[in-house]
Design a protein around this motif. Structure first.
Motif, PDB file in Angstrom:
ATOM      1  N   ALA A  38       0.858  -1.201   0.000  1.00  0.00           N
ATOM      2  CA  ALA A  38       0.000   0.000   0.000  1.00  0.00           C
ATOM      3  C   ALA A  38       0.885   1.240   0.000  1.00  0.00           C
ATOM      4  N   ARG A  40       0.764   4.245  -1.367  1.00  0.00           N
ATOM      5  CA  ARG A  40       0.249   5.613  -1.178  1.00  0.00           C
ATOM      6  C   ARG A  40      -0.068   5.869   0.288  1.00  0.00           C
ATOM      7  N   LEU A  41      -0.618   4.870   0.944  1.00  0.00           N
ATOM      8  CA  LEU A  41      -0.853   5.028   2.386  1.00  0.00           C
ATOM      9  C   LEU A  41       0.468   5.067   3.144  1.00  0.00           C
ATOM     10  N   TYR A  52       2.238  -2.997   4.123  1.00  0.00           N
ATOM     11  CA  TYR A  52       1.551  -4.095   3.430  1.00  0.00           C
ATOM     12  C   TYR A  52       0.260  -4.392   4.180  1.00  0.00           C
ATOM     13  N   LEU A 282      -8.652   4.525   2.646  1.00  0.00           N
ATOM     14  CA  LEU A 282      -8.181   3.217   2.170  1.00  0.00           C
ATOM     15  C   LEU A 282      -8.858   2.844   0.860  1.00  0.00           C
ATOM     16  N   THR A 285      -7.821   5.642  -1.939  1.00  0.00           N
ATOM     17  CA  THR A 285      -6.423   5.833  -2.370  1.00  0.00           C
ATOM     18  C   THR A 285      -5.734   4.527  -2.736  1.00  0.00           C
ATOM     19  N   GLU A 286      -6.200   3.417  -2.203  1.00  0.00           N
ATOM     20  CA  GLU A 286      -5.532   2.150  -2.528  1.00  0.00           C
ATOM     21  C   GLU A 286      -6.451   1.186  -3.279  1.00  0.00           C
TER      22      GLU A 286
END
Ligand code: F0G
Length: 381
Positions: A38, A40-41, A52, A282, A285-286
């Motif tokens: 992940a 971007r997070l 992850y 979440l 963005t993912e």
């Protein structure tokens, strides 16, 4: 592992001491869920952080409960059980109902009336369980289940049952197998505290057998209105939008505090506002849709990062590896999804009306770029 994924029991059989050659395996091929990067997070947590997400919502009934349920129902069948029972905030009951259906045994569930998400209720009903809704919360439902188990021959399918913990610990093995090591930090939501107990058991076992060189620091998150471990008390009337973790008296409180303390970790609370913001973040963005309780993981990590928690942390070669568990799929709870901001726009059946709301670049009418987009022409549609 060669071939198709065989489910938790076959994939991890040599590490499940309760499973023998006599155990009839009841499986829906659960486990083997992806550990999704992940990036971007991760940037929100710090430039040196690799994040992850273990997406347990991708299990057969869309939550992590299936890992423990395959073992618990298989063992129940081996012992001759003809029925299973659990108290639940939703996911345990959906999983129990599915695995009991698979095993051909009866299933009964006790739920806090009006307080479980619609997707979970839909599952448990369609799998044919007997569903009892009580006035009280999860803690009251679990007390009833314990009383019923003490008076009748029925398999207890809550995580008080050690077979559930055995199955759930396999997620820790999978995390380590995917990373080739343990993460530096392992974050997850905490409700009845079976999952944190299981992960810590799994990590410790892998560590003891030399599979991993170091153990992770455990980071648990409770909802602020249902934070008995954070506040070190029983919460009589727990409340949170994350109904899955709306629990005031966790059955495995002691094991959870042990996991926290032995790992040098923490268990903190996140508000409903923080949970809902993380839930939206979440998904948008993912591209990963998890239910609100799972978003507590993300909310907690963001909160710690904002307080500078990861600034001084460093793992190997200056990178910090964080694993967050997403315990259930977002589709479990459509009411919450539709209650949060961002509505549908009603428009007349007109292209211009739609375009008015979108800021799209104009399509070129000549040259290679125009030809490359020929598939958009109406004649090829
Ligand atoms: N996340 C989700 C989506 C859950 O359903 C639960 C627990 C948790 C986190 C917390 O895990 O209890 O092991 O600490 N759900 C239970 C149920 C209580 O009945 O479905 P825990």
């Amino acid at each position: 592992m060669a071939g198709a994924w065989p489910g938790v029991i076959e994939a991890h059989r040599n590490r499940l001491s309760c499973v023998t050659t006599d155990t009839p395996v009841v499986t829906l091929l659960e486990g083997g869920t992806p550990l999704i990067p992940a990036p971007r997070l991760a940037r929100r947590l710090g430039d040196h952080v690799d994040l992850y997400l273990k997406h347990e919502g991708l299990n057969p009934t869309a939550s992590f409960k299936d890992r423990g349920m395959t073992v618990a129902v298989s063992k129940a069948l081996e012992r001759g059980a003809t029925a299973g029972i659990c108290a639940s905030t939703g996911n345990t009951s959906a999983s129990a109902a599915a695995y009991c259906a698979r095993a051909g045994i009866q299933c009964a569930v006790i739920i806090p009336g009006g307080k479980i998400a619609q997707g979970k209720l839909a599952q448990v009903l369609r799998h044919g369980a007997k569903v009892f809704a009580v006035q009280g919360n999860f803690d009251a439902a679990l007390r009833m289940v314990r009383a019923i188990c003490s008076r009748t021959q029925v398999a207890l399918l809550n995580s008080l049952n050690p077979d559930r913990i055995e199955g759930q610990k396999t997620a820790a093995f999978e995390v380590c197998d995917s990373l080739g090591r343990a993460p530096d930090y392992h974050a997850l939501p905490v409700g009845n505290a079976g999952n944190i107990t299981s992960y810590w058991k799994g990590y410790r076992e892998y560590h003891a057998s030399g599979q991993i060189a170091a153990l992770p620091v455990m980071l648990g998150f409770q909802a602020a209105g249902a934070a008995p471990i954070v506040e070190d008390r029983i919460v009589e009337n727990p409340e949170t939008v994350a109904t899955a973790i709306r629990i005031g008296n966790p059955a495995r409180r002691e094991e959870a505090t042990r996991a926290r303390d032995e790992s040098g970790g923490l268990i903190q609370s996140v508000t409903d506002e923080e949970i809902l913001a993380a839930y939206q973040l979440l998904a948008s963005t993912e591209g990963i849709f998890a239910e609100p309780a799972s978003a507590a993981t993300v909310a907690g990590l963001c909160k710690l990062a904002a307080a500078g928690f990861f600034e001084s942390s460093c793992g190997r070669r200056g990178r910090t590896v964080v694993v967050g568990v997403l315990t259930g799929h977002g589709l479990k709870d459509p009411e919450t999804a539709l209650r949060v901001d961002g509505g549908v726009i009603d428009v007349p059946d007109s292209v211009d009306a739609v375009l008015e709301f979108l800021q799209l670049p104009e399509r070129p009418t000549t040259g290679a770029a125009a030809r490359a987009e020929d598939h958009c022409d109406s004649k090829t549609n």
